[in-house]
Motif scaffolding. Structure first.
Motif, mmCIF file in Angstrom:
data_model
loop_
_atom_site.group_PDB
_atom_site.id
_atom_site.type_symbol
_atom_site.label_atom_id
_atom_site.label_comp_id
_atom_site.label_asym_id
_atom_site.label_seq_id
_atom_site.Cartn_x
_atom_site.Cartn_y
_atom_site.Cartn_z
ATOM 1 N N GLY A 205 61.073 34.255 -25.251
ATOM 2 C CA GLY A 205 61.109 32.652 -24.741
ATOM 3 C C GLY A 205 61.847 33.409 -23.549
ATOM 4 N N GLY A 206 60.856 32.541 -22.417
ATOM 5 C CA GLY A 206 61.877 33.317 -21.048
ATOM 6 C C GLY A 206 63.111 33.583 -20.153
ATOM 7 N N GLY A 207 63.832 31.981 -21.661
ATOM 8 C CA GLY A 207 64.918 32.260 -20.181
ATOM 9 C C GLY A 207 66.289 32.998 -21.241
ATOM 10 N N ALA A 208 66.167 32.869 -22.330
ATOM 11 C CA ALA A 208 67.057 34.535 -22.843
ATOM 12 C C ALA A 208 66.092 36.167 -22.672
ATOM 13 N N LEU A 209 65.321 36.627 -22.298
ATOM 14 C CA LEU A 209 64.681 37.426 -22.132
ATOM 15 C C LEU A 209 64.568 37.652 -20.631
ATOM 16 N N GLY A 210 64.588 36.357 -19.684
ATOM 17 C CA GLY A 210 64.707 36.490 -18.428
ATOM 18 C C GLY A 210 65.671 37.004 -18.215
ATOM 19 N N ALA A 211 66.361 36.403 -18.214
ATOM 20 C CA ALA A 211 68.763 36.947 -17.881
ATOM 21 C C ALA A 211 68.642 38.720 -18.306
ATOM 22 N N ALA A 212 67.988 39.110 -19.922
ATOM 23 C CA ALA A 212 68.350 40.160 -19.925
ATOM 24 C C ALA A 212 67.728 41.269 -18.874
ATOM 25 N N LEU A 213 65.631 40.597 -18.461
ATOM 26 C CA LEU A 213 64.896 41.058 -17.595
ATOM 27 C C LEU A 213 66.000 41.955 -16.562
ATOM 28 N N LEU A 214 66.924 40.663 -16.163
ATOM 29 C CA LEU A 214 67.340 40.709 -14.653
ATOM 30 C C LEU A 214 68.383 41.675 -14.756
ATOM 31 N N ASN A 215 69.251 41.632 -15.952
ATOM 32 C CA ASN A 215 70.725 42.331 -16.188
ATOM 33 C C ASN A 215 70.211 43.664 -16.765
ATOM 34 N N ALA A 216 68.827 44.151 -17.020
ATOM 35 C CA ALA A 216 68.665 45.433 -17.754
ATOM 36 C C ALA A 216 68.628 46.283 -15.458
ATOM 37 N N ARG A 217 69.668 47.407 -16.294
ATOM 38 C CA ARG A 217 70.031 48.096 -14.721
ATOM 39 C C ARG A 217 68.852 49.418 -14.494
ATOM 40 N N PRO A 218 68.004 49.592 -15.312
ATOM 41 C CA PRO A 218 66.863 50.225 -14.928
ATOM 42 C C PRO A 218 65.664 49.872 -14.110
ATOM 43 N N VAL A 219 65.305 48.462 -13.988
ATOM 44 C CA VAL A 219 64.437 47.824 -13.498
ATOM 45 C C VAL A 219 64.451 47.828 -11.994
ATOM 46 N N LYS A 220 63.720 48.216 -11.329
ATOM 47 C CA LYS A 220 63.738 48.136 -10.097
ATOM 48 C C LYS A 220 63.570 47.206 -8.619
#
Ligand code: NAD
Length: 481
Positions: A205-220
């Motif tokens: 699901g976009g909602g739950a995973l989206g927040a995790a993606l945005l907060n994943a420190r390595p993502v640039k």
């Protein structure tokens, strides 16, 4: 027949877990597959794996990365028929359309594989004596790719291939309505021997995973294609974290039809662009703006042609239009049909859900044409994303262009004319990122930049040479010798 489970892919390993169903929208009794529903901690692990894989992958030379991408293309090609049929079963588009899309994905991988041998930098003469200066491309780092269901293979491919060839590592989150086509790309990456951690895939699901993606420190960086609402939210959060971001979102694409156009071709182009893929292409036409001297004849001809379109299961030969992707999308379309009835009166064709044998198990809507639509109506302004066309009248070319531009969106547009001056006035005056003339508004190739303007898009364009700009950064070097 037992239903297969498609796991997530993290750090080169297939990860099992609780699943969600991927159902066939033409026949909801059929479960195409079960997909593992990822969790925020999967996202965190995937981002960490991508970060760990980044130094070696980015240090590999471009042609070597290219060789792996050629291999991905070969593996997809070897299973072309099977992957295409799966797309029809999960998304609903007809089999010929699905084949066209899988072919495009294969070509995209080949195109960007070739970029591995170029990765062109730039050089300029210095003003200073004995100074050599140049700039080279470097990858951005870990990039997150968030994709929609309507082109479930091509959009993931046109993000994944340039991201990889530039030396980035990837975390992909596909749309839950059609995750299998993207999964096949990931499987091909694995089978091609792309090292563990370079590509990661977490469905859910976009909602739950989206927040995790945005907060994943390595993502640039984040490359997103989807609705405006989600894109806006992502942009706010990403700006806070100073992430590089690219958004491709909604549209309300016009086709202008002038009196001097090849009439039959214009009818065909409008019907094709409005209804093929069930109107679920981001570049689909949803407004036809027609010069008044041919307006009545054009409405009649479009309605007649539309009534002849065969709606049904996209696996059946001869079917032109499949179902809406799911019940939610069908309900949205039917709601807009009712809004259209209130605003513009009874549609000249369509306007209802299709029922009966062959339809009852799916999300089918009759392709619908409203005439007498005016610019302030909601069906002329809001994205519907389904088989609904609004036909509007214009006094002349200038008026048509004004109506066409009177939208907050600016993804694609089309003009039907034989007048060369009008073509150029449109090329320079139309506010959209993608223009066609005497072609449908939908139907793009991968060799040139793709993307919209105004509220449809934000950030650098996708595809063609433009893709390299998003997925790479510059490093400038001055050497005194
Ligand atoms: P959507 O915005 O609902 O979903 C797109 C993706 O974002 C999915 O993977 C979804 O799971 C994810 N997502 C949802 N909420 C999220 C959140 N809070 N954080 C992070 N990710 C989240 O769009 P959709 O229904 O899949 O696709 C249809 C839309 O996409 C239409 O508006 C269409 O115009 C647009 N689209 C645009 C283009 C283009 O190139 N401009 C191309 C295709 C589709």
């Amino acid at each position: 027949m037992s239903v297969r489970t498609f796991p997530n892919y993290i750090d080169g390993a297939w990860v099992e877990g609780p699943t969600f169903e991927n159902r066939n929208p033409a026949n909801t009794g059929e479960v195409v597959g079960l997909h593992v529903s990822g969790t925020p901690s999967d996202i965190a692990r995937a981002a960490a794996a991508a970060e760990a894989a980044f130094p070696a992958w980015s240090a590999m030379n471009g042609p070597a990365r290219g060789a792996l991408l050629y291999k991905v293309a070969e593996l997809l090609d070897a299973r072309f028929e099977e992957i295409s049929a799966e797309m029809t079963r999960e998304e609903g588009k007809t089999l010929p359309e699905a084949k066209g899309e899988v072919r495009r994905s294969i070509n995209i991988f080949r195109y960007f594989a070739g970029e591995g041998s170029r990765l062109a930098g730039t050089m300029a003469p210095s003003e200073r004596p004995r100074v050599h200066m140049f700039a080279v491309r470097k990858p951005v780092g870990v990039v997150a790719l968030i994709t929609p269901w309507n082109f479930p293979s091509a959009i993931p491919a046109w993000k994944l291939a340039p991201a990889l060839i530039c030396g980035n590592t990837v975390l992909m989150k596909p749309a839950s309505a059609a995750p299998l086509s993207a999964w096949r790309l990931i499987e091909a990456c694995h089978d091609a021997g792309i090292p563990p951690g370079v590509v990661n895939f977490v469905a859910g699901g976009g909602g739950a995973l989206g927040a995790a993606l945005l907060n994943a420190r390595p993502v640039k960086a984040i490359s997103f294609t989807g609705s405006c609402g989600v894109g806006e939210k992502l942009h706010e959060e990403a700006s806070r974290r100073r992430l590089r971001i690219q958004l491709e979102m909604g549209g309300k694409n016009p086709t202008i039809v002038l009196a001097d156009a090849d009439f039959e071709a214009a009818v065909e182009n409008v019907v094709n662009a409005s209804f093929f893929s069930t109107g679920q292409k981001c570049t689909a036409t949803s407004r036809a703006i027609v010069e008044e001297s041919i307006y009545d004849r054009f409405v009649e001809a479009v309605a007649e042609r539309t009534r002849k379109l065969k709606v049904g299961d996209g696996m059946q030969p001869g079917v032109d239009i499949g179902p809406c992707v799911d019940e939610g999308q069908m309900k949205t379309v039917l709601e807009y049909v009712e809004i259209g009835r209130t605003e513009a009166g009874e549609p000249v064709c369509g306007g209802r859900r299709l029922t009966g044998p062959g339809f009852d198990e799916g999300w089918f809507v009759a392709p619908t044409v409203f005439a007498g639509v005016t610019p302030e109506m909601r069906i002329a302004r809001e994205e519907i994303f389904g088989p609904v066309l609004a036909i509007m009248k214009a006094r002349d070319f200038n008026h048509a262009l004004e109506v066409a531009n009177g939208s907050e969106f600016g993804l694609s547009a089309s003009l039907q004319t034989t007048n060369l001056s009008r073509m150029f006035e449109y090329v320079y005056g139309m506010e959209a990122g993608l223009l066609t003339v005497n072609l449908p508004s939908a139907g793009v190739e991968y060799q040139l930049p793709f993307g919209g303007t105004k509220d449809s898009s934000f950030g650098p364009k996708e595809q063609g040479p433009a893709a390299m700009e998003f997925y790479s950064d510059w490093k400038t070097v001055y050497i005194k010798y």
